[in-house]
Design a protein around this motif. Structure first.
Motif, PDB file in Angstrom:
ATOM      1  N   SER A 157       7.765  -9.414  15.599  1.00 22.58           N
ATOM      2  CA  SER A 157       7.667 -10.689  14.890  1.00 22.58           C
ATOM      3  C   SER A 157       9.016 -11.171  14.379  1.00 22.58           C
ATOM      4  N   GLY A 158       9.851 -10.230  13.907  1.00 25.91           N
ATOM      5  CA  GLY A 158      11.146 -10.636  13.367  1.00 25.91           C
ATOM      6  C   GLY A 158      12.095 -11.155  14.420  1.00 25.91           C
ATOM      7  N   VAL A 159      11.862 -10.788  15.688  1.00 22.27           N
ATOM      8  CA  VAL A 159      12.765 -11.173  16.767  1.00 22.27           C
ATOM      9  C   VAL A 159      12.294 -12.435  17.474  1.00 22.27           C
ATOM     10  N   SER A 179       5.090 -12.110  -0.274  1.00 25.31           N
ATOM     11  CA  SER A 179       6.103 -11.098  -0.570  1.00 25.31           C
ATOM     12  C   SER A 179       5.796 -10.291  -1.822  1.00 25.31           C
ATOM     13  N   PHE A 180       5.106 -10.898  -2.796  1.00 27.21           N
ATOM     14  CA  PHE A 180       4.831 -10.190  -4.038  1.00 27.21           C
ATOM     15  C   PHE A 180       3.552  -9.359  -3.968  1.00 27.21           C
ATOM     16  N   CYS A 181       2.833  -9.455  -2.861  1.00 30.79           N
ATOM     17  CA  CYS A 181       1.665  -8.597  -2.671  1.00 30.79           C
ATOM     18  C   CYS A 181       2.134  -7.221  -2.204  1.00 30.79           C
ATOM     19  N   ALA A 182       1.226  -6.273  -2.242  1.00 33.13           N
ATOM     20  CA  ALA A 182       1.539  -4.930  -1.736  1.00 33.13           C
ATOM     21  C   ALA A 182       1.950  -5.030  -0.275  1.00 33.13           C
ATOM     22  N   VAL A 183       2.800  -4.104   0.146  1.00 28.27           N
ATOM     23  CA  VAL A 183       3.382  -4.185   1.482  1.00 28.27           C
ATOM     24  C   VAL A 183       2.319  -4.135   2.576  1.00 28.27           C
ATOM     25  N   LYS A 184       1.174  -3.523   2.304  1.00 24.04           N
ATOM     26  CA  LYS A 184       0.133  -3.456   3.334  1.00 24.04           C
ATOM     27  C   LYS A 184      -0.415  -4.845   3.645  1.00 24.04           C
ATOM     28  N   TYR A 185      -0.423  -5.747   2.641  1.00 21.91           N
ATOM     29  CA  TYR A 185      -0.892  -7.110   2.890  1.00 21.91           C
ATOM     30  C   TYR A 185       0.148  -7.899   3.684  1.00 21.91           C
ATOM     31  N   ILE A 236       4.819 -23.501  15.066  1.00 17.50           N
ATOM     32  CA  ILE A 236       4.877 -23.546  13.601  1.00 17.50           C
ATOM     33  C   ILE A 236       4.634 -22.158  13.024  1.00 17.50           C
ATOM     34  N   THR A 237       3.603 -21.464  13.526  1.00 17.92           N
ATOM     35  CA  THR A 237       3.321 -20.120  13.027  1.00 17.92           C
ATOM     36  C   THR A 237       4.445 -19.153  13.389  1.00 17.92           C
ATOM     37  N   ALA A 238       5.068 -19.371  14.573  1.00 18.92           N
ATOM     38  CA  ALA A 238       6.164 -18.493  14.988  1.00 18.92           C
ATOM     39  C   ALA A 238       7.356 -18.622  14.053  1.00 18.92           C
ATOM     40  N   ALA A 239       7.724 -19.870  13.729  1.00 17.55           N
ATOM     41  CA  ALA A 239       8.854 -20.097  12.823  1.00 17.55           C
ATOM     42  C   ALA A 239       8.532 -19.592  11.420  1.00 17.55           C
ATOM     43  N   PHE A 240       7.305 -19.844  10.948  1.00 23.10           N
ATOM     44  CA  PHE A 240       6.900 -19.379   9.617  1.00 23.10           C
ATOM     45  C   PHE A 240       6.933 -17.858   9.553  1.00 23.10           C
ATOM     46  N   SER A 241       6.423 -17.216  10.596  1.00 28.06           N
ATOM     47  CA  SER A 241       6.394 -15.760  10.637  1.00 28.06           C
ATOM     48  C   SER A 241       7.802 -15.177  10.627  1.00 28.06           C
ATOM     49  N   SER A 242       8.726 -15.784  11.370  1.00 27.23           N
ATOM     50  CA  SER A 242      10.104 -15.299  11.383  1.00 27.23           C
ATOM     51  C   SER A 242      10.726 -15.397   9.996  1.00 27.23           C
ATOM     52  N   GLY A 243      10.499 -16.514   9.308  1.00 25.79           N
ATOM     53  CA  GLY A 243      11.016 -16.655   7.949  1.00 25.79           C
ATOM     54  C   GLY A 243      10.430 -15.623   7.014  1.00 25.79           C
ATOM     55  N   ASN A 244       9.145 -15.306   7.204  1.00 25.27           N
ATOM     56  CA  ASN A 244       8.483 -14.287   6.399  1.00 25.27           C
ATOM     57  C   ASN A 244       9.104 -12.912   6.642  1.00 25.27           C
ATOM     58  N   ALA A 245       9.430 -12.618   7.907  1.00 23.58           N
ATOM     59  CA  ALA A 245      10.059 -11.340   8.248  1.00 23.58           C
ATOM     60  C   ALA A 245      11.464 -11.250   7.657  1.00 23.58           C
ATOM     61  N   TYR A 246      12.208 -12.353   7.689  1.00 21.51           N
ATOM     62  CA  TYR A 246      13.557 -12.351   7.117  1.00 21.51           C
ATOM     63  C   TYR A 246      13.505 -12.161   5.604  1.00 21.51           C
ATOM     64  N   THR A 247      12.472 -12.722   4.963  1.00 25.97           N
ATOM     65  CA  THR A 247      12.312 -12.535   3.515  1.00 25.97           C
ATOM     66  C   THR A 247      12.104 -11.064   3.200  1.00 25.97           C
ATOM     67  N   SER A 300      15.725 -13.137  -2.748  1.00 29.98           N
ATOM     68  CA  SER A 300      15.651 -13.454  -1.326  1.00 29.98           C
ATOM     69  C   SER A 300      14.862 -14.737  -1.092  1.00 29.98           C
ATOM     70  N   VAL A 301      13.713 -14.877  -1.768  1.00 31.49           N
ATOM     71  CA  VAL A 301      12.911 -16.091  -1.613  1.00 31.49           C
ATOM     72  C   VAL A 301      13.673 -17.311  -2.120  1.00 31.49           C
ATOM     73  N   ALA A 302      14.499 -17.107  -3.148  1.00 28.83           N
ATOM     74  CA  ALA A 302      15.262 -18.229  -3.709  1.00 28.83           C
ATOM     75  C   ALA A 302      16.171 -18.881  -2.674  1.00 28.83           C
ATOM     76  N   TRP A 303      16.592 -18.127  -1.674  1.00 31.64           N
ATOM     77  CA  TRP A 303      17.410 -18.709  -0.609  1.00 31.64           C
ATOM     78  C   TRP A 303      16.657 -19.819   0.121  1.00 31.64           C
ATOM     79  N   GLY A 304      15.332 -19.761   0.078  1.00 32.85           N
ATOM     80  CA  GLY A 304      14.545 -20.797   0.733  1.00 32.85           C
ATOM     81  C   GLY A 304      14.792 -22.180   0.171  1.00 32.85           C
ATOM     82  N   PHE A 305      15.210 -22.255  -1.091  1.00 36.41           N
ATOM     83  CA  PHE A 305      15.439 -23.566  -1.703  1.00 36.41           C
ATOM     84  C   PHE A 305      16.642 -24.289  -1.093  1.00 36.41           C
ATOM     85  N   ILE A 306      17.486 -23.550  -0.372  1.00 39.13           N
ATOM     86  CA  ILE A 306      18.592 -24.206   0.330  1.00 39.13           C
ATOM     87  C   ILE A 306      18.044 -25.193   1.354  1.00 39.13           C
TER      88      ILE A 306
END
Length: 586
Positions: free
Chosen positions: A88-90, A205-211, A380-391, A427-433
């Motif tokens: 997913s990250g790639v 991101s603030f949920c447990a890592v399993k979620y 859209i889901t692909a781009a969102f997922s990549s951003g989630n992985a980078y976070t 890390s999430v704060a970078w999203g505000f850029i």
């Protein structure tokens, strides 16, 4: 021996009166941390508020976790999570959209050849990464092994380089989602999708890592299903299964398999130079698109039974990514001519979302309806997922940096679910850029950031290769006193040297076009090479000014892996996995 988290109820005390208490516990405890910890809470406070204090007698060569007001992360990720998160990250929009640019500039054959050739150094880097990460699967493993096996200066530089690389891609993916939506309409405030995505990243991101693992598992599955679906679409349509009943086969692939490319438009350079630069533009695109094992590595500290899961994950992920990237290169070359007017217009006009995808262009050429909209939804889901992985990766990188003393200790603090909350917050704060997109002038800043850090990925690969060489030397000198390698790569050290030489060459080659006299400008030069100078500056300043030249290379004979390996062994034995049992004798 590991210590259990021992709770002692005390009355409220000021911070300067907190006491570290050592209380031995029963040897059958299932806690896998060797750091002596005490949980304190005052009257009226929740018992879930943990404060962990570490002993101060850590070895200089020992990069173990030094936790201050912190708890550790938790190993909750399963094998299926790891397999899909790493992919997913790639896989982002590059596999479906950005791949059109090298197709247009180099042609179908050069596109396939460029990506295939770059898979060779990526394989070399991946197996080298796998060997050392599977051996010591801790948080931010290849970065922390740099500190343990090389020196603090390189670890400092590599850590900040990788963290910056991951962070800047968060706003990029957020903006990408908004751009993809423009395929349908743009009569809305861009702030709406930007803010919504940031909120979703915070919640996940603030949920447990399993979620987080479950979220990425399903989004990554959707990406793979789409890729497989597009491969099947290519096979069916090339055999005539399209509205026009056109059995086009490899017609478009053979139309212009090799294209000449002249960055400065000067065709007088000759055919050889044109063809070489057409191939080179495809190779450069591949070097920025195909990642190695760093995304699997960042999961290492939160994987359940890591030395069982990781070797399988490294092997399978490389094969799957290779099939996906090379398969996509072959498919777009079959479906869309490199000279297609629609592709030319899409590249020159920078059409949003699916509008620039060779797949969608082919669908429109064949008169196929609805499918382009489906592709855009999945983009859209692909781009969102990549951003989630980078976070995730950026927060765990910062967590590891704080544990090794390269960032403030507050970033080691985790909530009761094992999430490093302050590291995630930054890390999430970078999203505000991404909100810079609201101002057309400020949007240029976002493009600057993205262009500046493209070299960071290659620099990160180089650091991984260097770290492996030092790790290998230390392991060979101490192998009689260490457990066996869970994953053993082949042809070393020549394998990693091939990877190292390849990325060093590409670091300097990737921006070659700025040196054409007619194309020279300072801005483009900085876009391509600024991070080389920044990273070099970090290394030299830390080594010769901060450390005053006292940061020597680690002695491979006295590097200690024992504390980390004991933790991992205890965890695995608690889950009935004893293949690498070494320290706990019967």
């Amino acid at each position: 021996m590991s210590k259990d988290l021992t709770k002692i109820k005390l009355k409220s005390l000021p911070d300067d009166k907190l006491i570290t208490t050592r209380i031995p516990t029963h040897p059958t405890t299932t806690t896998t941390t060797t750091t002596t910890t005490t949980t304190l809470w005052s009257e009226g406070e929740s018992e879930n508020t943990s404060i962990c204090l570490s002993s101060s007698n850590d070895e200089d060569n020992d990069s173990r976790t030094n936790l201050l007001y912190s708890t550790s992360t938790q190993r909750k990720l399963l094998n299926r999570h790891v397999q899909l998160i790493a992919i997913s990250g790639v896989i982002g929009t590059v596999l479906f959209v950005a791949i059109g640019k090298p197709l247009y500039r180099g042609g179908a054959a050069f596109l396939l050849l460029g990506f295939a050739i770059w898979c060779i150094p990526i394989l070399c880097i991946t197996v080298s990464t796998a060997e050392m990460v599977c051996f010591m699967p801790v948080s931010s493993p290849f970065l922390r092994l740099t500190k343990k096996c090389v020196d603090d200066s390189l670890a400092m530089m590599a850590s900040w380089n990788f963290w910056f690389l991951e962070c800047v891609q968060i706003p990029f993916e957020i903006v990408t989602v908004n751009t993809i939506i423009h395929y349908w309409r743009d009569d809305y405030s861009p702030a709406i999708p930007l803010i919504v995505q940031i909120i979703l990243y915070v919640l996940i991101s603030f949920c447990a890592v399993k979620y987080y693992g479950e979220t990425e598992f399903w989004m990554a599955s959707l990406k793979i299903i789409m890729a497989m679906g597009l491969f099947l679409f290519t096979f069916i349509t090339m055999l005539g299964g399209n509205p026009k009943r056109d059995r086009f086969g490899f017609r478009y692939f053979g139309e212009t398999p090799f294209k000449m490319y002249f960055p400065n438009g000067d065709v007088s350079q000759g055919h050889s130079a044109g063809y070489f630069q057409g191939f080179l533009t495809c190779l450069i695109q591949a070097s920025f698109s195909i990642a190695g094992g760093e995304y699997i590595s960042m999961l290492a500290g939160e994987i359940k039974i890591p030395r069982k899961v990781l070797p399988i994950a490294f092997k399978q992920v490389f094969i799957r990514l290779t099939i996906l990237f090379l398969g996509s290169c072959l498919c777009v070359g079959i479906l869309c001519s490199a000279n297609d007017p629609a592709l030319t217009a899409a590249i020159n006009e920078a059409r949003p979302g699916a509008g620039s995808s060779p797949y969608v262009i082919a669908m429109n050429n064949m008169g196929i309806q609805i499918l382009p909209d489906i592709v855009n939804v999945i983009l859209i889901t692909a781009a969102f997922s990549s951003g989630n992985a980078y976070t995730y990766c950026s927060s765990r990188t910062l967590y590891g940096m704080a544990m090794d003393g390269y960032a403030p200790k507050i970033f080691t603090r985790c909530n009761k679910q094992g999430v490093p909350i302050y590291a995630v917050g930054i890390s999430v704060a970078w999203g505000f850029i991404s909100l810079l997109q609201l101002n057309s002038n400020s949007a240029v800043v976002l493009n600057w950031l993205i262009n500046i850090i493209t070299t960071s990925q290659l620099i990160n690969f180089a650091c991984i290769c260097i770290t492996y060489l030092f790790f290998r030397r230390a392991y060979l000198l101490q192998k009689d006193d260490l457990p066996h390698l869970p994953f053993k790569s082949w042809g070393q050290p020549y394998t990693v040297i091939v990877g190292l030489v390849s990325v060093i060459i590409m670091i300097f080659v990737q921006g070659y076009s700025v040196f054409y006299k007619s194309l020279w400008n300072k801005q483009d030069f900085l876009f391509c090479y600024l991070m080389v100078f920044v990273d070099l500056g970090i290394y030299l300043i830390y080594k010769f000014i901060w450390k005053r030249g006292k940061d020597k290379l680690k002695n491979p004979k006295i590097i200690s892996f024992e504390n980390e390996l004991r933790e991992i062994e205890n965890h695995e034995l608690d889950h009935s996995f004893d293949k690498f049992k070494f320290y706990r004798k019967v």
